[in-house]
Design a protein around this motif. Structure first.
Motif, PDB file in Angstrom:
ATOM      1  N   GLY A  42     -17.995  46.251  39.972  1.00  0.00           N
ATOM      2  CA  GLY A  42     -16.624  46.335  39.630  1.00  0.00           C
ATOM      3  C   GLY A  42     -15.538  46.563  40.482  1.00  0.00           C
ATOM      4  O   GLY A  42     -14.488  45.773  40.644  1.00  0.00           O
ATOM      5  N   VAL A  43     -16.052  47.517  41.526  1.00  0.00           N
ATOM      6  CA  VAL A  43     -14.943  47.925  42.680  1.00  0.00           C
ATOM      7  C   VAL A  43     -14.829  46.928  43.479  1.00  0.00           C
ATOM      8  O   VAL A  43     -13.917  46.226  43.939  1.00  0.00           O
ATOM      9  N   GLY A  44     -15.924  45.977  43.815  1.00  0.00           N
ATOM     10  CA  GLY A  44     -15.889  44.884  44.770  1.00  0.00           C
ATOM     11  C   GLY A  44     -15.001  43.784  44.156  1.00  0.00           C
ATOM     12  O   GLY A  44     -14.289  43.236  44.940  1.00  0.00           O
ATOM     13  N   ALA A  45     -15.271  43.464  42.863  1.00  0.00           N
ATOM     14  CA  ALA A  45     -14.771  42.413  42.287  1.00  0.00           C
ATOM     15  C   ALA A  45     -13.134  42.915  41.895  1.00  0.00           C
ATOM     16  O   ALA A  45     -12.213  42.055  42.187  1.00  0.00           O
ATOM     17  N   PHE A  58      -3.487  45.042  32.828  1.00  0.00           N
ATOM     18  CA  PHE A  58      -3.402  44.341  31.536  1.00  0.00           C
ATOM     19  C   PHE A  58      -1.901  44.010  31.256  1.00  0.00           C
ATOM     20  O   PHE A  58      -1.502  42.857  31.147  1.00  0.00           O
ATOM     21  N   VAL A  59      -1.031  45.091  31.322  1.00  0.00           N
ATOM     22  CA  VAL A  59       0.425  44.910  31.232  1.00  0.00           C
ATOM     23  C   VAL A  59       0.943  44.036  32.083  1.00  0.00           C
ATOM     24  O   VAL A  59       1.693  43.281  32.075  1.00  0.00           O
ATOM     25  N   GLY A  60       0.609  44.119  33.547  1.00  0.00           N
ATOM     26  CA  GLY A  60       1.110  43.403  34.607  1.00  0.00           C
ATOM     27  C   GLY A  60       0.830  41.909  34.388  1.00  0.00           C
ATOM     28  O   GLY A  60       1.468  40.854  34.721  1.00  0.00           O
ATOM     29  N   PHE A  61      -0.583  41.782  33.891  1.00  0.00           N
ATOM     30  CA  PHE A  61      -0.966  40.299  33.751  1.00  0.00           C
ATOM     31  C   PHE A  61      -0.137  39.734  32.651  1.00  0.00           C
ATOM     32  O   PHE A  61       0.097  38.743  32.705  1.00  0.00           O
ATOM     33  N   LEU A  85     -10.164  40.346  38.664  1.00  0.00           N
ATOM     34  CA  LEU A  85      -9.343  41.532  38.136  1.00  0.00           C
ATOM     35  C   LEU A  85      -9.573  42.227  36.967  1.00  0.00           C
ATOM     36  O   LEU A  85      -9.886  43.252  36.769  1.00  0.00           O
ATOM     37  N   GLY A  86      -9.486  41.186  36.058  1.00  0.00           N
ATOM     38  CA  GLY A  86      -9.526  41.645  34.617  1.00  0.00           C
ATOM     39  C   GLY A  86     -11.072  41.873  34.326  1.00  0.00           C
ATOM     40  O   GLY A  86     -11.468  43.066  33.697  1.00  0.00           O
ATOM     41  N   VAL A  87     -11.911  41.249  34.759  1.00  0.00           N
ATOM     42  CA  VAL A  87     -13.380  41.546  34.768  1.00  0.00           C
ATOM     43  C   VAL A  87     -13.712  42.901  35.281  1.00  0.00           C
ATOM     44  O   VAL A  87     -14.513  43.774  34.857  1.00  0.00           O
ATOM     45  N   ALA A 132     -11.393  42.070  45.627  1.00  0.00           N
ATOM     46  CA  ALA A 132     -11.451  40.780  45.809  1.00  0.00           C
ATOM     47  C   ALA A 132     -10.248  40.137  44.738  1.00  0.00           C
ATOM     48  O   ALA A 132      -9.267  39.178  45.195  1.00  0.00           O
ATOM     49  N   GLY A 133     -10.224  40.664  43.509  1.00  0.00           N
ATOM     50  CA  GLY A 133      -9.489  40.075  42.456  1.00  0.00           C
ATOM     51  C   GLY A 133      -7.886  40.421  42.959  1.00  0.00           C
ATOM     52  O   GLY A 133      -6.975  39.938  42.812  1.00  0.00           O
TER      53      GLY A 133
END
Length: 116
Positions: free
Chosen positions: A35-38, A102-105, A2-4, A41-42
């Motif tokens: 990016g959308v696919g990742a 990123f705030v959620g992470f 998700l970050g990537v 999945a993420g």
């Protein structure tokens, strides 16, 4: 993943807005698609890990609603940004949206793990 995905989608949209070369847009579309696919999945992985299977139906409904809101609001905001600041500034839209990821992470990593 998700970050990537958030980095890849943000950069590809910013690059696409910054150029007028159609050939470059093909590369941008491929990068954004990866990016959308990742991201799909993420985000599903994060959802399953954080919610588990007990409340997965509710979580999927909320996830779908948030996705739909972004799908409807994103182009409107992107159009406003492009009109006000130019197409080169389109990267600001996914940058702001990805900041929530990123705030959620950061928040998840700072909280202690829940006991089962």
């Amino acid at each position: 993943m998700l970050g990537v995905a958030t980095v890849l989608m943000t950069l590809s949209i910013a690059l696409g807005g910054a150029t007028e070369m159609i050939g470059f847009w093909v590369v941008v579309a491929i990068l954004c698609g990866v990016g959308v696919g990742a991201g799909e999945a993420g985000s599903l992985g994060v959802l399953l890990e954080s919610i588990g299977v007990d409340r997965i139906v509710l979580a999927m409904v909320v996830w779908s609603q948030v996705w739909a809101i972004g799908y409807l609001v994103g182009p409107a905001i992107g159009g406003g940004v492009a009109e006000a600041l130019g197409y080169g500034a389109l990267g600001l839209v996914p940058l702001v949206a990805s900041s929530f990821v990123f705030v959620g992470f950061a928040r998840l990593r700072s909280e202690p793990a829940a006991s089962v």
